[in-house]
Design a protein around this motif. Structure first.
Motif, mmCIF file in Angstrom:
data_model
loop_
_atom_site.group_PDB
_atom_site.id
_atom_site.type_symbol
_atom_site.label_atom_id
_atom_site.label_comp_id
_atom_site.label_asym_id
_atom_site.label_seq_id
_atom_site.Cartn_x
_atom_site.Cartn_y
_atom_site.Cartn_z
ATOM 1 N N GLU A 5 -12.902 -57.255 -52.250
ATOM 2 C CA GLU A 5 -12.975 -58.458 -53.060
ATOM 3 C C GLU A 5 -11.500 -58.578 -53.917
ATOM 4 O OE1 GLU A 5 -15.047 -54.880 -55.559
ATOM 5 O OE2 GLU A 5 -15.135 -55.855 -53.503
ATOM 6 N N ASP A 6 -10.662 -57.791 -53.962
ATOM 7 C CA ASP A 6 -9.516 -57.512 -54.669
ATOM 8 C C ASP A 6 -8.306 -58.416 -53.764
ATOM 9 O OD1 ASP A 6 -10.757 -56.619 -56.888
ATOM 10 O OD2 ASP A 6 -10.164 -54.527 -56.651
ATOM 11 N N LYS A 7 -8.583 -58.763 -52.516
ATOM 12 C CA LYS A 7 -7.646 -59.286 -51.739
ATOM 13 C C LYS A 7 -8.191 -60.430 -50.750
ATOM 14 C CE LYS A 7 -8.232 -55.542 -48.603
ATOM 15 N NZ LYS A 7 -7.573 -54.353 -47.531
ATOM 16 N N CYS A 8 -6.987 -61.148 -50.244
ATOM 17 C CA CYS A 8 -7.456 -61.890 -49.527
ATOM 18 C C CYS A 8 -7.996 -61.481 -48.108
ATOM 19 C CB CYS A 8 -6.201 -62.957 -49.100
ATOM 20 S SG CYS A 8 -5.425 -63.740 -50.583
ATOM 21 N N GLU A 9 -8.886 -62.439 -47.280
ATOM 22 C CA GLU A 9 -9.294 -61.905 -46.225
ATOM 23 C C GLU A 9 -8.496 -62.021 -45.138
ATOM 24 O OE1 GLU A 9 -13.321 -63.334 -45.294
ATOM 25 O OE2 GLU A 9 -13.916 -63.083 -47.423
ATOM 26 N N TRP A 11 -4.045 -62.872 -44.237
ATOM 27 C CA TRP A 11 -2.466 -62.732 -44.796
ATOM 28 C C TRP A 11 -1.857 -64.119 -44.687
ATOM 29 C CZ3 TRP A 11 0.294 -60.042 -48.351
ATOM 30 C CH2 TRP A 11 1.533 -60.358 -48.210
ATOM 31 N N ASP A 14 2.103 -68.756 -49.227
ATOM 32 C CA ASP A 14 2.357 -70.281 -49.750
ATOM 33 C C ASP A 14 4.087 -69.991 -50.284
ATOM 34 O OD1 ASP A 14 3.136 -72.687 -50.766
ATOM 35 O OD2 ASP A 14 0.825 -72.995 -51.373
#
Length: 119
Positions: A5-9, A11, A14
């Motif tokens: 839950e601490d990172k994007c699913e 990569w 932007d």
């Protein structure tokens, strides 16, 4: 290790936001000074010392009585705070008086205390 839950699913950077944010970053030296300032505030006795000096100038003996630790320990803390330019000193006769270095320190302390009270 980062939790899921601490990172994007996925990569996905932007690049425009990253470039814009990097351009606004102060220098590494500025962040080092910031970290040293917060490190000084991380010690509860030093935070009490700064709070004690927020509205008045006090001698070392007075600060020791307010904070409740030895004059020797207060002197060590004040040396650190003076080195970081958080407090300034003034000698009058045989007495050494301390006060906050400037209004920014008072504002920083007030902001941190307000934040602490809302937890």
């Amino acid at each position: 290790m980062a939790k899921a839950e601490d990172k994007c699913e996925i990569w996905a950077v932007d690049e425009e936001k990253v470039a814009k944010t990097k351009a606004r970053l102060p220098s590494d030296e500025t962040f080092m000074i910031l970290a040293e300032t917060f490190s000084a505030l991380a010690d509860s006795n030093r935070a009490k010392i700064l709070h004690s000096l927020a509205d008045q100038e006090l001698c070392v003996c007075d600060v020791a009585c307010v904070v409740g630790i030895s004059e020797s320990a207060i002197s060590q803390h004040l040396r650190i705070l003076r080195t970081l330019r958080l407090v300034k000193q003034r000698k009058e006769g045989r007495m050494m008086y301390y006060s906050l270095a400037d209004e920014h320190i008072r504002q920083l302390l007030e902001t941190c205390l307000d934040h602490s009270r809302h937890h």
